[in-house]
Design a protein around this motif. Structure first.
Motif, short mmCIF file in Angstrom:
data_model
loop_
_atom_site.label_atom_id
_atom_site.label_comp_id
_atom_site.label_asym_id
_atom_site.label_seq_id
_atom_site.Cartn_x
_atom_site.Cartn_y
_atom_site.Cartn_z
N GLY A 144 0.82 -1.22 0.00
CA GLY A 144 0.00 0.00 0.00
C GLY A 144 0.84 1.25 0.00
O GLY A 144 0.61 2.18 -0.78
N GLY A 186 -1.66 5.16 1.62
CA GLY A 186 -0.44 4.55 2.15
C GLY A 186 -0.51 4.39 3.66
O GLY A 186 0.52 4.28 4.31
N CYS A 187 -1.72 4.40 4.22
CA CYS A 187 -1.92 4.29 5.67
C CYS A 187 -1.16 5.37 6.43
O CYS A 187 -0.24 5.09 7.20
CB CYS A 187 -1.58 2.90 6.18
SG CYS A 187 -2.75 1.66 5.62
N TRP A 275 2.37 4.16 8.79
CA TRP A 275 2.65 4.21 10.23
C TRP A 275 3.26 2.89 10.72
O TRP A 275 4.02 2.89 11.69
CB TRP A 275 1.35 4.52 11.01
CG TRP A 275 0.32 3.44 10.97
CD1 TRP A 275 -0.77 3.35 10.15
CD2 TRP A 275 0.29 2.24 11.78
NE1 TRP A 275 -1.46 2.19 10.38
CE2 TRP A 275 -0.83 1.48 11.38
CE3 TRP A 275 1.12 1.73 12.79
CZ2 TRP A 275 -1.15 0.26 11.95
CZ3 TRP A 275 0.80 0.51 13.35
CH2 TRP A 275 -0.33 -0.21 12.93
N ARG A 278 8.10 -0.85 9.92
CA ARG A 278 8.77 -1.99 10.53
C ARG A 278 10.19 -2.10 10.00
O ARG A 278 10.41 -2.58 8.90
CB ARG A 278 7.96 -3.27 10.22
CG ARG A 278 6.61 -3.30 10.89
CD ARG A 278 5.60 -4.13 10.13
NE ARG A 278 5.18 -3.47 8.90
CZ ARG A 278 4.44 -4.02 7.97
NH1 ARG A 278 4.05 -5.26 8.09
NH2 ARG A 278 4.11 -3.32 6.89
N PRO A 390 -7.21 -4.45 6.21
CA PRO A 390 -7.65 -4.18 4.84
C PRO A 390 -6.48 -3.82 3.91
O PRO A 390 -5.45 -3.34 4.37
CB PRO A 390 -8.55 -2.96 5.02
CG PRO A 390 -7.92 -2.22 6.18
CD PRO A 390 -7.37 -3.28 7.10
N LYS A 415 -9.46 0.16 2.63
CA LYS A 415 -8.86 1.37 3.21
C LYS A 415 -8.38 2.29 2.09
O LYS A 415 -8.09 1.84 0.97
CB LYS A 415 -7.73 1.04 4.18
CG LYS A 415 -6.62 0.20 3.60
CD LYS A 415 -5.35 0.96 3.39
CE LYS A 415 -4.20 0.04 3.03
NZ LYS A 415 -3.06 0.73 2.46
N GLY A 439 -3.48 -1.63 8.47
CA GLY A 439 -2.38 -2.08 9.31
C GLY A 439 -2.79 -2.67 10.64
O GLY A 439 -1.98 -3.28 11.32
S1 SF4 Z 1 -0.11 -0.42 7.30
FE1 SF4 Z 1 -0.11 -2.37 6.20
S2 SF4 Z 1 -1.75 -2.15 4.69
FE2 SF4 Z 1 -1.18 -0.10 5.35
S3 SF4 Z 1 0.36 0.58 3.84
FE3 SF4 Z 1 1.39 -0.30 5.64
S4 SF4 Z 1 1.81 -2.38 5.03
FE4 SF4 Z 1 0.17 -1.63 3.68
#
Ligand code: SF4
Length: 506
Positions: A144, A186-187, A275, A278, A390, A415, A439
Motif C-alpha cells: 500500500g 499509504g496508511c 505508520w 517496521r 484491509p 482502506k 495495518g
Molecule cells: S499499514 Fe499495512 S496495509 Fe497499510 S500501507 Fe502499511 S503495510 Fe500496507
C-alpha cells in the motif's frame, strides 16, 4: 556461524511483530497532538491497541509484511554466500510460522511462490565495511505504501504548487506533493525517505536507505536538516490525518539524503512508509552468528494503548450480514459501524475474475472485505486467521461498480477510499464503503471468530484467495455512502487547497 539462521529468523520475527522504539515514540507524540473525538483519534486508538496486540501475540503488526529488504554490512573475509543462504532459509521459515505473509508472486503467471522466495525476493543488498561485526538491517514495507512512492524529474509543474525548479525549494515542493498524493492510501500518518539526485534506480534505492535512519536524528548536512524540519512543520497543515480521515497529524518523520547526479538529470525520489514502519537491525558475531545487540528495538516497550481501551460514542451502528438495501441506505459518512456475520475477502485477482465469472457463493447483501489475511492451519488442519487488516481499495476501482451491480454486494470494506466510478455505483445499487484501519491486523484478526471456507486458494494463493470468514464486532467507518458523499474526496480537495496555500506562503 551456527547461530546465524536463528539470529536472522529472530530479526524477521521481531521486525514483523514489534514496532521500533523511535516509531512508537513518534506515534505516541501524534496521539497526544490529535484532537479528541475525531475519526483520526479513533483510528489512532485502534493503531495503538494493535501495536500492543502484535507484541503480545508475536503476530504480524500488519497482514502485509511487505517485500523483505535486507541491507547487510560484512567485515572483510565473511562469506556473503553463507549469509545470503541464511537469510533465504530464515525468510522461508518465518513464512511457514505465519510471521511473514506469502507475498512473492510470479509476475508472468501470477502464481504465489509460497515461501517468499523467487527472483527478486527477498531483496538483499551487501556492502563491506571496516567493523568486525556483521550488521543486518531489515525493512518490511508493504504494498500500500510502496505504491505511493513517487519520483520527480525537475524542473516539473506540480498541481497547486507551480514550477518546481532544480533547487532545494523545488525539492521541498516535490516532497509536499508526495505527501499530498499519498492521502490515506499509504496508511498515513507516514514516514518519508527522500533522495535528491542519483539516477532513476539509485534515487529510489537512496530514498529507501533514508528509512534506516533514526526518526529522531538530526541530518548532519545543515541545509538538509533545515529542509527536513520545514517539511515536518508544513506537512500537518495539509490536514490529511490518520488513514486520510482528516486530522491534526499527517507526517511522523522525514529523512533526506543526496547523491551526485548527471548534469542533465535532477531526480527527487520519495519512499513513503506507512505508520506500520517496521525496520530493525542486529549486530552479529561473525564467528558464531549470534546476535550481539539490537538496533532500533525496545526489548520491553511500554504499552501504547490507554488502559481504557477503544473509546466508543454509544452511536455505533451494529449490522448483521447479509444486510438489506434499506439498512445500507440509512448509513452516512462518519458513522461508525460494527459488523457481525459472514464476510468474504476479495482482492485484485478475485475482482478481475468476478467480472467475467459467477461467484462461488451468494453475495447478495454481503460484505466484501478488501483484505489478504495471513492464514495458518492449526494442529487439526483447520485454517485460522493470524492477521487480517484491509488492503488499498483503489486498485479495485476499475471493477468495483460492475461487481456491485452484478452480485448485489451491499458493503465494501477496505482502506484509502475509492473513486467516482465506485461512488456512483454505491448510489445506484444502494451500497456503502467502509474504511477499516489499515495495518490494524491483530485488532481485526481478533474480530474473526471462524474460517468457514475458501475458494481459489490454489489458483490465487493465500493473500488473493476468497476466504469465507465469520466476523464478530468488526469495526469500521463509513467513508463513502449511498447518497454520493465521500470523505476521501472531501479530504483530498481540502488538502489540495492547503497545498496551494503553502506555495503562496513562501
Ligand atoms: S499499514 Fe499495512 S496495509 Fe497499510 S500501507 Fe502499511 S503495510 Fe500496507
Amino acid at each position: 556461524m551456527t547461530e546465524l539462521d536463528s539470529s536472522v529468523l529472530n530479526l524477521i520475527t521481531e521486525t514483523a511483530t514489534n514496532l521500533p522504539a523511535d516509531v512508537r515514540r513518534a506515534i505516541s507524540r501524534a496521539t497526544t497532538k490529535e484532537r479528541a473525538g475525531t475519526q483520526s483519534m479513533q483510528a489512532l486508538h485502534i493503531i495503538n491497541k494493535n501495536i500492543d496486540m502484535a507484541r503480545d501475540n508475536v503476530g504480524p503488526i500488519c497482514q502485509d509484511t511487505g517485500m523483505p529488504t535486507f541491507l547487510v554490512h560484512t567485515p572483510v573475509g565473511v562469506n556473503q554466500l553463507i549469509v545470503k543462504q541464511a537469510i533465504k532459509d530464515a525468510v522461508a521459515e518465518a513464512t511457514r510460522r505465519g510471521k511473514l505473509r506469502p507475498n512473492s508472486v510470479d509476475s508472468i503467471d501470477g502464481k504465489n511462490s509460497g515461501l517468499n522466495l523467487g527472483p527478486g525476493t527477498p531483496v538483499i543488498h551487501f556492502e563491506q565495511w571496516e567493523h568486525d561485526e556483521i550488521e543486518i538491517l531489515l525493512i518490511l514495507k508493504g504494498g500500500g505504501c510502496e505504491n505511493k512512492n513517487i519520483q520527480y524529474s525537475l524542473p516539473a509543474e506540480l498541481q497547486q504548487l507551480g514550477r518546481a525548479d532544480r533547487s532545494l525549494e523545488g525539492v521541498y515542493k516535490c516532497i509536499m506533493h508526495a505527501i499530498w498524493q499519498a492521502q490515506g492510501q499509504g496508511c498515513s500518518q507516514g514516514f518519508l525517505g527522500v533522495c535528491i539526485g542519483g539516477d532513476r534506480t539509485s534515487g529510489y534505492s537512496g530514498a529507501k536507505e533514508q528509512l534506516f535512519r533514526d526518526v529522531e536524528d538530526v541530518n548532519p548536512i545543515p541545509e538538509l536538516a533545515e529542509l527536513e524540519s520545514r517539511v515536518m512543520q508544513s506537512a500537518d497543515s495539509l490536514g490529511i490525518g490518520t488513514m486520510g480521515f482528516g486530522g491534526a497529524v499527517t507526517l511522523l518523520g522525514c529523512k533526506i539524503g543526496a547523491l551526485n547526479r548527471l548534469p542533465a538529470s535532477f531526480f527527487v525520489s520519495v519512499a513513503y512508509n506507512c505508520w506500520a514502519f517496521r525496520r530493525l537491525g542486529v549486530r552479529i558475531d561473525p564467528q558464531t552468528g549470534a546476535i550481539k545487540r539490537w538496533l532500533f528495538r525496545d526489548e520491553n516497550p511500554a504499552r501504547m494503548a490507554a488502559e481504557s481501551g477503544i473509546p466508543t460514542t454509544g452511536r455505533e451502528i451494529e449490522l448483521n450480514t447479509p444486510v438489506t438495501e434499506e439498512q445500507v441506505r440509512s448509513l452516512k459518512v462518519g458513522d461508525m459501524v460494527v459488523i457481525s456475520g459472514p464476510m468474504y475477502t476479495g482482492r485484485d485477482a478475485l475482482h478481475k475474475y468476478l467480472t467475467t465469472h459467477d461467484s462461488p457463493v451468494d453475495l447478495n447483501g454481503a460484505a466484501l472485505h478488501h483484505g489478504g489475511p495471513v492464514m495458518l492451519k492449526d494442529e487439526d488442519g483447520n485454517w485460522c486467521v493470524k492477521a487480517a487488516g484491509p488492503t488499498t481499495s483503489i486498485r479495485e476501482e476499475p471493477y468495483q461498480a460492475d461487481i456491485l451491480r452484478k452480485f448485489g454486494i451491499r458493503i465494501v470494506i477496505g482502506k484509502g477510499g475509492m473513486g467516482k466510478k465506485t461512488l456512483d455505483g454505491l448510489v445506484e445499487t444502494g451500497a456503502v464503503y467502509l474504511n477499516a484501519i489499515g495495518g490494524a491486523a491483530q485488532f481485526y484478526a481478533e474480530a474473526i471468530t471462524d474460517v468457514t471456507g475458501v475458494d481459489f486458494l490454489e489458483e490465487f494463493g493465500i493473500p488473493e484467495a476468497m476466504w469465507h470468514l465469520m466476523a464478530d464486532k468488526f469495526v469500521a467507518v463509513v467513508t463513502m455512502d449511498s447518497r454520493g458523499n465521500s470523505l476521501h474526496a472531501d479530504v483530498e480537495a481540502e488538502s489540495l487547497r492547503h497545498l496551494g496555500e503553502l506555495a503562496v506562503a513562501k
